[in-house]
Enzyme design. Structure first.
Site, PDB file in Angstrom:
ATOM      1  N   LYS A 118       3.040   7.208   1.625  1.00 37.12           N
ATOM      2  CA  LYS A 118       4.044   6.183   1.316  1.00 37.12           C
ATOM      3  C   LYS A 118       5.415   6.770   1.009  1.00 37.12           C
ATOM      4  O   LYS A 118       6.406   6.057   1.031  1.00 37.12           O
ATOM      5  CB  LYS A 118       3.568   5.319   0.140  1.00 37.12           C
ATOM      6  N   LYS A 206      -6.483   3.674  10.032  1.00 38.57           N
ATOM      7  CA  LYS A 206      -7.217   2.582   9.387  1.00 38.57           C
ATOM      8  C   LYS A 206      -6.499   1.254   9.608  1.00 38.57           C
ATOM      9  O   LYS A 206      -5.269   1.232   9.790  1.00 38.57           O
ATOM     10  CB  LYS A 206      -7.412   2.860   7.894  1.00 38.57           C
ATOM     11  N   LYS A 209      -2.621  -3.788   6.402  1.00 36.30           N
ATOM     12  CA  LYS A 209      -1.785  -4.996   6.469  1.00 36.30           C
ATOM     13  C   LYS A 209      -0.342  -4.650   6.792  1.00 36.30           C
ATOM     14  O   LYS A 209       0.406  -5.474   7.292  1.00 36.30           O
ATOM     15  CB  LYS A 209      -1.905  -5.846   5.200  1.00 36.30           C
TER      16      LYS A 209
HETATM   17  P1  TYM Z   1      -5.706  -2.375  -1.988  1.00 32.37           P
HETATM   18  O1  TYM Z   1      -5.304  -3.743  -2.257  1.00 32.37           O
HETATM   19  O2  TYM Z   1      -4.735  -1.471  -1.314  1.00 32.37           O
HETATM   20  O3  TYM Z   1      -7.011  -2.373  -1.144  1.00 32.37           O
HETATM   21  C1  TYM Z   1      -8.106  -3.179  -1.535  1.00 32.37           C
HETATM   22  C2  TYM Z   1      -9.386  -2.542  -1.060  1.00 32.37           C
HETATM   23  O4  TYM Z   1      -9.463  -2.581   0.377  1.00 32.37           O
HETATM   24  C3  TYM Z   1      -9.886  -1.318   0.840  1.00 32.37           C
HETATM   25  N1  TYM Z   1      -9.372  -1.139   2.215  1.00 32.37           N
HETATM   26  C4  TYM Z   1     -10.141  -0.819   3.256  1.00 32.37           C
HETATM   27  N2  TYM Z   1     -11.448  -0.578   3.364  1.00 32.37           N
HETATM   28  C5  TYM Z   1     -11.938  -0.279   4.592  1.00 32.37           C
HETATM   29  N3  TYM Z   1     -11.183  -0.228   5.715  1.00 32.37           N
HETATM   30  C6  TYM Z   1      -9.854  -0.461   5.667  1.00 32.37           C
HETATM   31  N4  TYM Z   1      -9.129  -0.432   6.767  1.00 32.37           N
HETATM   32  C7  TYM Z   1      -9.269  -0.774   4.390  1.00 32.37           C
HETATM   33  N5  TYM Z   1      -8.012  -1.074   3.969  1.00 32.37           N
HETATM   34  C8  TYM Z   1      -8.090  -1.283   2.645  1.00 32.37           C
HETATM   35  C9  TYM Z   1      -9.311  -0.333  -0.154  1.00 32.37           C
HETATM   36  O5  TYM Z   1     -10.001   0.892  -0.120  1.00 32.37           O
HETATM   37  C10 TYM Z   1      -9.515  -1.068  -1.452  1.00 32.37           C
HETATM   38  O6  TYM Z   1     -10.824  -0.866  -1.957  1.00 32.37           O
HETATM   39  N6  TYM Z   1      -6.012   0.993  -5.475  1.00 32.37           N
HETATM   40  C11 TYM Z   1      -6.804  -0.185  -5.087  1.00 32.37           C
HETATM   41  C12 TYM Z   1      -6.613  -1.308  -6.067  1.00 32.37           C
HETATM   42  C13 TYM Z   1      -7.058  -0.932  -7.438  1.00 32.37           C
HETATM   43  C14 TYM Z   1      -8.384  -0.651  -7.854  1.00 32.37           C
HETATM   44  C15 TYM Z   1      -8.299  -0.318  -9.214  1.00 32.37           C
HETATM   45  C16 TYM Z   1      -9.602  -0.663  -7.182  1.00 32.37           C
HETATM   46  C17 TYM Z   1      -6.261  -0.786  -8.535  1.00 32.37           C
HETATM   47  N7  TYM Z   1      -7.003  -0.424  -9.589  1.00 32.37           N
HETATM   48  C18 TYM Z   1      -9.453   0.030  -9.948  1.00 32.37           C
HETATM   49  C19 TYM Z   1     -10.736  -0.300  -7.924  1.00 32.37           C
HETATM   50  C20 TYM Z   1     -10.654   0.035  -9.272  1.00 32.37           C
HETATM   51  C21 TYM Z   1      -6.386  -0.548  -3.648  1.00 32.37           C
HETATM   52  O7  TYM Z   1      -6.335   0.255  -2.801  1.00 32.37           O
HETATM   53  O8  TYM Z   1      -6.118  -1.813  -3.400  1.00 32.37           O
END
Ligand code: TYM
Length: 339
Positions: A118, A206, A209
């Site tokens: 990022k 991957k 969005k």
């Molecule tokens: P976020 O919103 O970026 O993503 C949410 C979840 O979606 C998963 N993900 C995917 N999994 C498989 N294939 C993909 N192409 C793909 N794109 C996204 C991400 O791995 C994630 O699990 N940092 C976290 C949010 C968070 C969190 C936490 C999660 C904040 N605090 C504590 C667990 C525990 C995140 O990436 O959100």
């Protein structure tokens, strides 16, 4: 009696989510919650503080409510052990984040892939994106959470969480429960590897969005037949063999993975069903049907859920979360001399 492990996850809310978010984290969480919520605490929260890192989105409140509805539309069963809450309504998350900032090092945060991705090529990078994993560690450690259903891209943050907890415990005693290793997480989720759903047009990457091309990603808000067409036009390869090989055939492997997860089938069963087949069009057709049917049912269920249901759940969930989190924060504050 040994306490059953807490299962916890969160999903940011800036916009509508992709099939990657859904299959990588949301659906595994719902399946684990429904299986374990008679014995384990199930924490599902919205990391709304993490959500304002990229840009402050005027739609945040509406998106937040919708993102919690996704869990319900995906079949989450509500029991007294299921807790829904907003990160910002539990101030202990930010408090612990500050204390852990004094434990984490610049070097280890600099090495986080998400931060590198990022920030690369940018003249100016916000501190929020740098500190993101420390807030995430706080989200996990406040609740003694062991299992964290997340996609493979977040495993590095789980490793960091373990390291920070270990460092703190070494100095102050057994205060934090270490979350399970990524390998143990994958075993607990009963999946072969960490889940990484691929970009449909460029399967080396991957599904995300933030990718501009609409054909690269399926959003949960996509019109179901349009989503099916995106699967039909997914990039594959010219090997003419249906097999699971993420390295040489990421496009085909991605389709097999999507088919398995959507239908709650072991990946190995789907691979065996298609072994020896050569017509990529047949596989695409089958996966397109699975995606279309899934979206039709999901969107119908989503439309039927009232905002009031979510707010009622948040009200009780936030009382619970504040109680648990404040207890842990208090212990930590005592350790570092703040109390
Ligand atoms: P976020 O919103 O970026 O993503 C949410 C979840 O979606 C998963 N993900 C995917 N999994 C498989 N294939 C993909 N192409 C793909 N794109 C996204 C991400 O791995 C994630 O699990 N940092 C976290 C949010 C968070 C969190 C936490 C999660 C904040 N605090 C504590 C667990 C525990 C995140 O990436 O959100």
């Amino acid at each position: 009696m040994k306490k059953s492990p807490t299962i916890l996850t969160g999903m940011r809310v800036n916009s509508v989510i992709t099939l990657g978010n859904f299959l990588g984290a949301l659906l595994p969480m719902v399946r684990l919650a429904n299986k374990h919520s008679d014995s384990s605490e199930i924490n599902i929260f919205v990391p709304d503080l993490h959500s304002i890192i990229d840009s402050v989105d005027g739609e945040l409140q509406a998106n937040l409510v919708r993102s919690l509805k996704y869990y319900l539309a995906a079949g989450l069963e509500i029991t007294p052990h299921v807790h829904l809450y907003r990160q910002s309504r539990v101030p202990a998350h930010s408090e612990l984040c500050w204390i852990l900032n004094c434990v984490a090092t610049m070097g280890e945060l600099n090495r986080m892939t998400q931060f590198k991705d990022k920030s690369s090529g940018k003249d100016s990078v916000g501190v929020g994106i740098f500190d993101y994993p420390v807030l995430m560690a706080s989200d996990i450690l406040l609740y003694d959470a062991t299992y964290i259903p997340v996609g493979e891209d977040q495993f590095q943050h789980i490793e960091l969480t373990r390291r920070l907890a270990e460092r703190f415990n070494k100095k102050y005693g057994d205060i934090f429960v270490l979350p399970a290793t990524p390998k143990e997480q994958v075993e607990f989720m009963s999946v072969n590897d960490g889940i990484r759903i691929r970009d449909l047009q460029n399967p080396e990457k991957k599904m995300s969005k933030s990718t501009p091309s609409p054909n690269s990603k399926i959003m949960l808000s996509d019109e179901p037949s349009a989503a099916a067409r995106k699967i039909m036009s997914a990039t594959t390869d010219s090997l003419g063999k249906i097999q699971y090989d993420m390295f040489n055939q990421p496009g085909i492997s991605n389709l097999l993975q999507i088919e398995a997860l959507l239908n709650d089938l072991p990946l190995q069963d789907v691979i065996s069903t298609w072994a020896g087949e050569t017509h990529y069009g047949d596989l695409k057709q089958k996966v397109a049907e699975s995606v279309q049917t899934f979206l039709e049912v999901f969107q119908e269920k989503l439309a039927d859920i009232d905002d009031g249901v979510v707010f009622d759940l948040l009200q009780t969930g936030e009382v619970y979360a504040n109680t648990v989190a404040n207890q842990k924060l208090h212990e930590v504050q005592k350790c570092v001399g703040l109390r």
